[in-house]
Design a protein around this motif. Structure first.
Motif, PDB file in Angstrom:
ATOM      1  N   ALA A  96      38.731 -28.395  10.105  1.00  0.00           N
ATOM      2  CA  ALA A  96      37.840 -27.794  11.099  1.00  0.00           C
ATOM      3  C   ALA A  96      38.503 -26.601  11.767  1.00  0.00           C
ATOM      4  N   CYS A 100      37.980 -21.980  11.003  1.00  0.00           N
ATOM      5  CA  CYS A 100      37.518 -21.159  12.128  1.00  0.00           C
ATOM      6  C   CYS A 100      38.403 -19.937  12.351  1.00  0.00           C
ATOM      7  N   ALA A 270      31.157 -23.366   9.879  1.00  0.00           N
ATOM      8  CA  ALA A 270      32.351 -24.192  10.073  1.00  0.00           C
ATOM      9  C   ALA A 270      31.982 -25.543  10.677  1.00  0.00           C
ATOM     10  N   SER A 274      32.402 -29.121   8.677  1.00  0.00           N
ATOM     11  CA  SER A 274      33.246 -30.118   9.339  1.00  0.00           C
ATOM     12  C   SER A 274      32.514 -31.448   9.478  1.00  0.00           C
ATOM     13  N   ALA A 284      35.399 -27.794  15.888  1.00  0.00           N
ATOM     14  CA  ALA A 284      34.824 -26.619  15.239  1.00  0.00           C
ATOM     15  C   ALA A 284      33.874 -25.881  16.181  1.00  0.00           C
TER      16      ALA A 284
END
Length: 306
Positions: A96, A100, A270, A274, A284
């Protein structure tokens, strides 16, 4: 300063509007779910296809630009893993956090490029992301699976990876546009006008949806990784990218497109990945929120460089 107000602020104003409309429940969650699907599966792929294919000339891949962007992304990915080790982050959170630090929000990107660099810039951006997105998805999915606490069979791993790579409508739209462009035949007027109408709806709906999805509820709990991810994405990645592209001799409009790409906030995808791959979606969402806030600064700095 006027350039920033004219080009950066409108994009964030629409995102803020989307956030306020959602918080005030002026627009229902069902509307945003439906518009998200329309934008992701129809409006944006059509827009990308038409911008690449519609000029009647072959879309050329700028390899120094592409390789420079991918190199900067990969170095930032390695730095995100270095932070993971130093912070002793839990395994299930790694995927996660890491994604990002280098994913990008294509909706914001197209809005910015369209506003600042026009149709030619959009075409350059679309060709770039058609090559960057598969590489980014490969990094993201493989890292999420590797660090996941759930045991995936080899068959499921391959299925998830192929879905992320081959089932992405944005990639399909870009690659279809590139393939059609080599015919060097302009799109017929009917298709051009139809695609232009669909494209006109894409950016406003996408920016409203981003504002709706922004949540700051968990930001305090995940403050350290959220700030670290935002710094890596909005500061370290642009600096690395700037240096690498200068070393490769990339200049002109391709260089401007790349700088805008580097300065974009991280992608809401993202959060979705996740959730699907048993990582930490709350982390996230916090990283996405912090990246989006800091991206106003990074995009403004890029505008000042222009």
């Amino acid at each position: 300063m006027l350039t920033i107000i004219d080009n950066v602020l409108p994009v964030f104003a629409i995102m803020v509007l989307g956030h306020l409309l959602a918080r005030r429940e002026f627009i229902s969650k069902e509307f945003f779910k439906a518009s998200d699907r329309l934008v992701y599966f129809i409006f944006f792929p059509v827009m990308l296809f038409s911008k690449i294919a519609g000029t009647g000339s072959a879309a050329e891949i700028n390899w120094p630009l592409t390789l420079g962007v991918l190199a900067a992304v990969f170095l930032t990915y390695l730095l995100s893993l270095a932070y993971v080790g130093l912070s002793r982050m839990k395994d299930y959170q790694v995927g996660a956090f890491a994604q990002c630090c280098y994913r990008f929000n294509g909706y914001v990107g197209l809005a910015m490029v369209m506003s600042i660099l026009g149709e030619k810039g959009v075409r350059e951006f679309a060709v770039l992301i058609s090559l960057a997105v598969p590489f980014i998805n490969l990094l993201a999915v493989s890292t999420l699976i590797w660090y996941s606490e759930s045991s995936f069979s080899t068959r499921i791993k391959i299925k998830l990876l192929l879905k992320a790579l081959l089932g992405n409508p944005l990639i399909i739209g870009c690659l279809s546009g590139i393939a059609y462009s080599y015919l060097e035949t302009p799109l017929p007027g009917f298709f051009t006008n139809t695609f232009n109408l669909l494209s006109a709806a894409a950016l406003p709906l996408a920016l409203l949806a981003i504002g709706n999805a922004l949540t700051f509820a968990n930001l305090r709990h995940y403050l350290a990784p959220a700030v670290a991810a935002a710094v890596l994405k909005q500061a370290v990645l642009p600096v690395l990218g700037y240096i690498i592209l200068k070393m490769l001799g990339v200049g002109g409009q391709p260089f401007q497109v790349a700088l805008l790409y580097f300065a974009l906030p991280t992608s809401p995808a993202a959060f979705i990945l996740s959730s699907q791959l048993h990582s930490d979606p709350d982390m996230a969402s916090s990283c996405i929120a912090s990246s989006t806030l800091l991206s106003f600064v990074s995009l403004s700095v890029v505008m000042l460089l222009f």
